[in-house]
Motif scaffolding. Sequence first.
Motif, PDB file in Angstrom:
ATOM      1  N   SER A   1      -4.657  47.608   2.649  1.00  0.00           N
ATOM      2  CA  SER A   1      -3.465  46.993   3.239  1.00  0.00           C
ATOM      3  C   SER A   1      -3.035  47.718   4.511  1.00  0.00           C
ATOM      4  O   SER A   1      -1.952  47.478   5.028  1.00  0.00           O
ATOM      5  N   THR A   2      -3.899  48.577   5.040  1.00  0.00           N
ATOM      6  CA  THR A   2      -3.582  49.259   6.307  1.00  0.00           C
ATOM      7  C   THR A   2      -3.982  48.383   7.491  1.00  0.00           C
ATOM      8  O   THR A   2      -4.859  47.511   7.359  1.00  0.00           O
ATOM      9  N   PHE A   3      -3.373  48.647   8.616  1.00  0.00           N
ATOM     10  CA  PHE A   3      -3.719  47.907   9.829  1.00  0.00           C
ATOM     11  C   PHE A   3      -5.184  48.149  10.194  1.00  0.00           C
ATOM     12  O   PHE A   3      -5.886  47.223  10.627  1.00  0.00           O
TER      13      PHE A   3
ATOM     14  N   ILE B   1       4.148  37.773  14.977  1.00  0.00           N
ATOM     15  CA  ILE B   1       4.156  38.978  15.819  1.00  0.00           C
ATOM     16  C   ILE B   1       5.055  40.051  15.208  1.00  0.00           C
ATOM     17  O   ILE B   1       4.681  41.222  15.134  1.00  0.00           O
ATOM     18  N   LEU B   2       6.234  39.657  14.748  1.00  0.00           N
ATOM     19  CA  LEU B   2       7.160  40.644  14.194  1.00  0.00           C
ATOM     20  C   LEU B   2       6.654  41.201  12.856  1.00  0.00           C
ATOM     21  O   LEU B   2       6.848  42.378  12.558  1.00  0.00           O
ATOM     22  N   THR B   3       5.971  40.364  12.080  1.00  0.00           N
ATOM     23  CA  THR B   3       5.377  40.857  10.831  1.00  0.00           C
ATOM     24  C   THR B   3       4.265  41.859  11.137  1.00  0.00           C
ATOM     25  O   THR B   3       4.155  42.903  10.492  1.00  0.00           O
ATOM     26  N   MET B   4       3.440  41.544  12.136  1.00  0.00           N
ATOM     27  CA  MET B   4       2.353  42.453  12.513  1.00  0.00           C
ATOM     28  C   MET B   4       2.904  43.780  13.035  1.00  0.00           C
ATOM     29  O   MET B   4       2.349  44.854  12.767  1.00  0.00           O
ATOM     30  N   LEU B   5       4.026  43.727  13.760  1.00  0.00           N
ATOM     31  CA  LEU B   5       4.677  44.959  14.235  1.00  0.00           C
ATOM     32  C   LEU B   5       5.100  45.807  13.032  1.00  0.00           C
ATOM     33  O   LEU B   5       4.919  47.027  13.012  1.00  0.00           O
ATOM     34  N   PHE B   6       5.651  45.161  12.017  1.00  0.00           N
ATOM     35  CA  PHE B   6       6.108  45.870  10.824  1.00  0.00           C
ATOM     36  C   PHE B   6       4.921  46.524  10.098  1.00  0.00           C
ATOM     37  O   PHE B   6       4.984  47.690   9.698  1.00  0.00           O
ATOM     38  N   ILE B   7       3.825  45.765   9.946  1.00  0.00           N
ATOM     39  CA  ILE B   7       2.631  46.300   9.274  1.00  0.00           C
ATOM     40  C   ILE B   7       2.086  47.499  10.053  1.00  0.00           C
ATOM     41  O   ILE B   7       1.725  48.527   9.473  1.00  0.00           O
ATOM     42  N   LYS B   8       2.026  47.375  11.374  1.00  0.00           N
ATOM     43  CA  LYS B   8       1.488  48.468  12.220  1.00  0.00           C
ATOM     44  C   LYS B   8       2.358  49.713  12.075  1.00  0.00           C
ATOM     45  O   LYS B   8       1.859  50.837  11.982  1.00  0.00           O
ATOM     46  N   TYR B   9       3.669  49.511  12.037  1.00  0.00           N
ATOM     47  CA  TYR B   9       4.595  50.636  11.895  1.00  0.00           C
ATOM     48  C   TYR B   9       4.391  51.322  10.531  1.00  0.00           C
ATOM     49  O   TYR B   9       4.261  52.548  10.449  1.00  0.00           O
ATOM     50  N   LEU B  10       4.330  50.521   9.452  1.00  0.00           N
ATOM     51  CA  LEU B  10       4.109  51.088   8.111  1.00  0.00           C
ATOM     52  C   LEU B  10       2.779  51.838   8.064  1.00  0.00           C
ATOM     53  O   LEU B  10       2.687  52.956   7.543  1.00  0.00           O
ATOM     54  N   SER B  11       1.758  51.209   8.630  1.00  0.00           N
ATOM     55  CA  SER B  11       0.400  51.744   8.561  1.00  0.00           C
ATOM     56  C   SER B  11       0.271  53.052   9.341  1.00  0.00           C
ATOM     57  O   SER B  11      -0.242  54.048   8.826  1.00  0.00           O
TER      58      SER B  11
ATOM     59  N   LEU C   1      -4.585  38.769  18.144  1.00  0.00           N
ATOM     60  CA  LEU C   1      -3.355  39.458  17.747  1.00  0.00           C
ATOM     61  C   LEU C   1      -3.670  40.879  17.267  1.00  0.00           C
ATOM     62  O   LEU C   1      -3.010  41.847  17.663  1.00  0.00           O
ATOM     63  N   LEU C   2      -4.684  41.010  16.432  1.00  0.00           N
ATOM     64  CA  LEU C   2      -5.076  42.333  15.917  1.00  0.00           C
ATOM     65  C   LEU C   2      -5.569  43.242  17.043  1.00  0.00           C
ATOM     66  O   LEU C   2      -5.271  44.440  17.062  1.00  0.00           O
ATOM     67  N   GLU C   3      -6.281  42.663  18.008  1.00  0.00           N
ATOM     68  CA  GLU C   3      -6.772  43.468  19.134  1.00  0.00           C
ATOM     69  C   GLU C   3      -5.618  43.957  20.006  1.00  0.00           C
ATOM     70  O   GLU C   3      -5.628  45.091  20.486  1.00  0.00           O
ATOM     71  N   ASP C   4      -4.617  43.093  20.215  1.00  0.00           N
ATOM     72  CA  ASP C   4      -3.442  43.509  21.000  1.00  0.00           C
ATOM     73  C   ASP C   4      -2.730  44.681  20.318  1.00  0.00           C
ATOM     74  O   ASP C   4      -2.377  45.669  20.958  1.00  0.00           O
ATOM     75  N   PHE C   5      -2.531  44.564  19.006  1.00  0.00           N
ATOM     76  CA  PHE C   5      -1.799  45.612  18.283  1.00  0.00           C
ATOM     77  C   PHE C   5      -2.611  46.890  18.120  1.00  0.00           C
ATOM     78  O   PHE C   5      -2.042  47.964  17.921  1.00  0.00           O
ATOM     79  N   ASN C   6      -3.918  46.765  18.209  1.00  0.00           N
ATOM     80  CA  ASN C   6      -4.760  47.963  18.112  1.00  0.00           C
ATOM     81  C   ASN C   6      -4.528  48.900  19.297  1.00  0.00           C
ATOM     82  O   ASN C   6      -4.795  50.098  19.224  1.00  0.00           O
TER      83      ASN C   6
ATOM     84  N   ILE D   1      -7.338  37.386   4.293  1.00  0.00           N
ATOM     85  CA  ILE D   1      -7.401  38.853   4.139  1.00  0.00           C
ATOM     86  C   ILE D   1      -6.034  39.469   4.480  1.00  0.00           C
ATOM     87  O   ILE D   1      -5.543  40.361   3.774  1.00  0.00           O
ATOM     88  N   ILE D   2      -5.405  38.970   5.556  1.00  0.00           N
ATOM     89  CA  ILE D   2      -4.067  39.481   5.930  1.00  0.00           C
ATOM     90  C   ILE D   2      -3.051  39.133   4.841  1.00  0.00           C
ATOM     91  O   ILE D   2      -2.247  39.978   4.438  1.00  0.00           O
ATOM     92  N   ASN D   3      -3.107  37.891   4.341  1.00  0.00           N
ATOM     93  CA  ASN D   3      -2.181  37.483   3.270  1.00  0.00           C
ATOM     94  C   ASN D   3      -2.297  38.397   2.045  1.00  0.00           C
ATOM     95  O   ASN D   3      -1.290  38.801   1.453  1.00  0.00           O
ATOM     96  N   LYS D   4      -3.548  38.731   1.675  1.00  0.00           N
ATOM     97  CA  LYS D   4      -3.772  39.595   0.497  1.00  0.00           C
ATOM     98  C   LYS D   4      -3.237  40.999   0.758  1.00  0.00           C
ATOM     99  O   LYS D   4      -2.693  41.645  -0.149  1.00  0.00           O
ATOM    100  N   ALA D   5      -3.386  41.468   1.994  1.00  0.00           N
ATOM    101  CA  ALA D   5      -2.864  42.803   2.355  1.00  0.00           C
ATOM    102  C   ALA D   5      -1.341  42.822   2.231  1.00  0.00           C
ATOM    103  O   ALA D   5      -0.756  43.775   1.718  1.00  0.00           O
ATOM    104  N   LEU D   6      -0.688  41.744   2.675  1.00  0.00           N
ATOM    105  CA  LEU D   6       0.773  41.653   2.574  1.00  0.00           C
ATOM    106  C   LEU D   6       1.210  41.654   1.114  1.00  0.00           C
ATOM    107  O   LEU D   6       2.200  42.296   0.744  1.00  0.00           O
ATOM    108  N   GLU D   7       0.445  40.937   0.287  1.00  0.00           N
ATOM    109  CA  GLU D   7       0.764  40.873  -1.142  1.00  0.00           C
ATOM    110  C   GLU D   7       0.621  42.267  -1.779  1.00  0.00           C
ATOM    111  O   GLU D   7       1.462  42.685  -2.584  1.00  0.00           O
ATOM    112  N   LYS D   8      -0.417  43.000  -1.368  1.00  0.00           N
ATOM    113  CA  LYS D   8      -0.633  44.355  -1.892  1.00  0.00           C
ATOM    114  C   LYS D   8       0.519  45.268  -1.484  1.00  0.00           C
ATOM    115  O   LYS D   8       0.992  46.075  -2.284  1.00  0.00           O
TER     116      LYS D   8
END
Length: 509
Positions: A80-82, A34-44, A141-146, A97-104
């Motif tokens: 690598s965007t949300f 959840i906290l990683t997804m929050l970080f990705i959403k914020y960056l994105s 999880l992705l739907e919640d953050f959307n 797909i999420i793992n590859k986005a994090l790596e990018k």
Amino acid sequence: MKEIVTQQHINGVLWRAADTFRGKIDSSTYKDYILTMLFIKYLSDTYKEHVEEYTKRYDGDERRIERALSRERFILEEHSTFEYLYSKRNDPEIGEIINKALEKIENENTGKLRGVFRNIDFNSEAILGRASERNAMLRSLLEDFNNLSLRPSQIGNEDIVGNAYQYMIGQFASDAGKKGGEFYTPAEVSELLARLIKPEENDRIYDPTCGSGSLLIKVAEQVPSRKVAIYGQERNGATHSLALMNMYLHGIDDAKIEWGDTLANPLHLEDGKLMKFQAIVANPPFSLDKWAMGFAGEGTNDKKFKMEAGLDSHRRFEWGVPPASRGDYAFVQHMLYSLAENGRMATILPHGVLFRGASEGKIRKQMIDMNLLDAVIGLPESLFFGTGIPACIMVFKKDRKRNDVLFIDASGEGHYEKSKNQNQLREQDIEKIVEAYEKRETIDKYAYVASLDEIKENDYNLNIPRYVDIFEEEEPVDMAQVKDNITNIKLELQEVESQMKKYLQELGL
């Protein structure tokens, strides 16, 4: 006009997202996702908004837009965007797909984000279950953050995302019980430590067991300009990742947080020697068992291994090697050896360190004889996640000019707020401790200034009740009043028995 997103709304969305995992995996584990997804959403969201701004400003001139984006804090490419991850939410390979986005994201931002996500695996069968269950959780999880916008123009204050991150870490720590204490120090206790060591501009601030980094952030916030250098080390890989994200979300881009065992492999070095810090804070694991196993060579039998001072190349245990089953003084000695001249240090420890004998007694004697100990502060019980035992704070200073130690007993009723699951220090409680520490005067039933000679007379025992007398004398018993009470009770009893007899007669019994 864009709708402003409130702190309450963000916290609510995050807590609902946690429902996706509850009952399926442990909260001390699912927090990482959840906290990683929050970080990705914020960056994105931040990156997307800036792309739109530059596109408008430079009228679609791609070269100028790209040049402007290259100066951003973080760079993202489309995959690598949300939004891209959300568009792939029904893909059977969504975890990969999420793992590859994090790596990018890491590769695009190697200077800042190198290694941030290396311990977070969104495709882990061991943690998230078989493909169908895992995919369902990740889709949810992705739907919640959307439903959550973290665009700078909508959140207004950048601190809101950092606050949300801290809020969630606190909630997860509470939820995770004993494991919660491994990655989070309650905010009020962190605030107390920060005020006790009083960081100054240009200080190097260090936490050798930094967990998710919240304690370090509290200390940095004590300096209005934030002109400090932050250092930390954390043994748990996923928690190390959370600490780095936590720093970025609080605008601290240059924190040096290392991953590894601080005792066996301290990673903050200068010319091969331990780096020195002006301010050190820590909440190490209480009485860590097998703390020295990192010093054992490969193939060494755990039961036969015996830690010796000579095994440490940094010579931190020359005052004494702590017991194998209690690593408290191993961390204390590491911190003292990392303390700069005129440095200040405050650490949370179990009360046993104040009076236990054997090697711990020798270490304690050495620290007192070297006049490093400045204060001992007793805290209320049940302040920390996962343990009801009361703890204490030991404050140390280099180059002390005083020959005394201040004892404060802040553990009694009236010095904290009682709660069903976890007690809390209120602002007035923190203020009282800090004021007593700064004034350094004896206060009846609360604080006592003990000379070093007095401590030596007590055989270097630092148990707080030896110095701060909190015994409340009971009011003397009024024997005449007691006699009258007994007489009255006897008369009432006679009356009840007489009444009872009447009732029994009426019933023919």
